[in-house]
Design an enzyme around this catalytic site. Sequence first.
Site: not given
Ligand code: FMN
Lengths: 319, 278
Positions: A139, A201-202
């Site tokens: 995170c 993750n992001t």
């Molecule tokens: C609004 C938001 C909240 C997120 N919260 C978490 C989180 O609490 N824990 C986590 O491991 N990843 C979190 N992520 C990351 C996502 O689970 C994922 O790994 C990441 O967004 C990449 O996938 P995507 O491009 O399909 O969103 C979050 C992403 C978004 C957009």
Amino acid sequence: MEPGKVNLEVDLAGVKLANPVVIASGTFGFGEEFSRIHDFDRRSPGAIVLKGITLEPRLGNPPPRVAETPSGMLNSIGLQNPGVDAFVEKILPNLRDLGPRLIAIIAGHSFDEYARVAETISNSDNANVLSALEVNISCPNVKRGGMAFGSQPETAAKAVANVRNATQLPVIAKLTPAAPDITAVAQACIEAGADIISLINTLPGMVIDTRTRRPLLGNRVGGLSGPAIRPIAVLLVHRVYLAARETGTPIIGMGGITCADDALQFIIAGASAVGVGTALFRNYSVCTEIVAGLRNRLAEEHIENLADIVGALRETPLH
Amino acid sequence: MTSDSAARSVVYAARVAVTAVEPREGDHYVLSLRESRIAAAARPGQFINLIQPDSQMMLRRPFSIHRVAGDTVCALVKVVGHGTRVFRGCKPGELIDVMGPIGNGFDIEGEPVPAFIVGGGTGAAVLPFLAERLVRQGRQVTAFAGFEHDVPLDMQLRPDGMNELTELAAIGADSLVATMQPRDGCCTGFVTDLLAERLKARRNAALVLACGPRPMLERVAELAAEAGIPCQVSMEERMGCGIGACAGCACRILVDGQPAYKRVCVDGPVFNAADVIW
Ligand SMILES: Cc1cc2nc3c(=O)[nH]c(=O)nc-3n(C[C@H](O)[C@H](O)[C@H](O)COP(=O)(O)O)c2cc1C
Ligand SMILES: Cc1cc2nc3c(=O)[nH]c(=O)nc-3n(C[C@H](O)[C@H](O)[C@H](O)COP(=O)(O)OP(=O)(O)OC[C@H]3O[C@@H](n4cnc5c(N)ncnc54)[C@H](O)[C@@H]3O)c2cc1C
Ligand code: FES
């Protein structure tokens, strides 16, 4: 071949999913919120990763918490959650009949916190509602733990080992693309007992409001998600796949997936299942569409089992 | 207002045809969509969340429900960026994705006491629909609409030489218009100064409902508190999912006297003014 004949079932280290689409953590609350939408198909994903859980309740970061960016978005939610006690007492019991497999994800500030949250969940009466525990060592929105642990193999392994020792449930390690050597982190996590690896993750990012000269997000920094990060994610999934192939550890690949073709890129790169997050905000039917799209594509190519094309990347022809 | 049943009510989602895009003063326009289920279920203060599926938009755009007519739902929109520009360019018949009605809306159940309703900038979008429902309950309604200069709602001249909002006059609601830059028939200055005057004159308001920029809402809340009148405010925040799942739209609210973050999309957008942490 009939699309209906294609077998999309996935076996992730014993966790069996009806299809490979997993809703990514943080984008789906505790599983019920999207059901407000009258025709939302709650059985469309193969699994749902719930919102992150910490030991104590967390208020989360100051607003604004989200910002749209080119082909993506930044978020800095800051792990707002009611804490593990409220999670096991009030939330978990209601999730029994949700449909897809459920995965809880743990975030921690300290190694001890990971262990205690894992223990509380695993020892609760409703632990059997869950199919796996995921360890968020990625995170970008917290000052300690999270991405800081996931950036180095040693600290990543320690967080994973603490969860491994506290639960009977399969353990998933969620990796950060910000790690200098993500394959080393993946290997360390597998050695520490992770049954499954998920990534990515992001990525940390910032948007500045030039009129106020302040960061747009209340937390200054947020995590970038959406199609903008997809090529990075595909590459890292492939690298981790190559590095971990011998161990047979399955991968949940994610980052910017919006359709079946995007999902196939991850599967061909080496992912056994795919995560979808940000795309849900635009298109709440995205899971249904990806499942249907995968069926059609595999049928077209006469591939009976999805598992047959996991990691089936061909080399580019030599000239 | 923040009752669970309201927060849990059904949200409809559909790909629907734009029926009209009508320009208004300045950079404003009224966007109309045909979606009978949303039109039937909508309550004042709720919003719709829109996206043009072929655009570069990653996230939906929230807009208050401006007006409901038969099976048509309207939003009053100001052009501020990519999304609001894309919607302005929509041709009748063009398909966009809509979700709604979302949020709790104003709590207008209970005694039909007289109401003061305040709208600032695009927050004035809520006034016609809100006034209509309040009048229908037999309430006496006075609306206060404030703008920088451009007035995106139709106005007509009253016998006393001041402007009023045409749509509100037609249903028997009083209205006053304030603009920051001097304009014929409009009071010059803050809409909250007008409100303060009327509250002082004790024009028997027993409920204040407001939507607009945060500083305006804060001042409205203060004035209502001084006058001892209950007040509800509609808050704005950037949204991710718009359906209660991501906690992206957090707004600081007192819960049992303790600061907490509430979700503007489903716990709000309307909150008790006394609970908002400004
Ligand atoms: C609004 C938001 C909240 C997120 N919260 C978490 C989180 O609490 N824990 C986590 O491991 N990843 C979190 N992520 C990351 C996502 O689970 C994922 O790994 C990441 O967004 C990449 O996938 P995507 O491009 O399909 O969103 C979050 C992403 C978004 C957009
Ligand atoms: C509950 C609610 C009701 C609203 N009602 C109206 C209305 O009736 N009429 C109207 O003109 N506007 C209204 N707004 C504001 C409107 O949502 C924004 O102006 C719009 O989203 C801007 O989109 P854009 O792409 O043109 O701007 P950009 O600045 O390009 O948008 C970038 C991102 O920021 C978000 N964003 C930018 N400004 C705002 C804002 N003020 N509030 C929330 N998100 C924002 C956008 O949704 C988008 O995700 C409302 C906002 C909320 C939260
Ligand atoms: S925008 Fe996701 S919870 Fe409100």
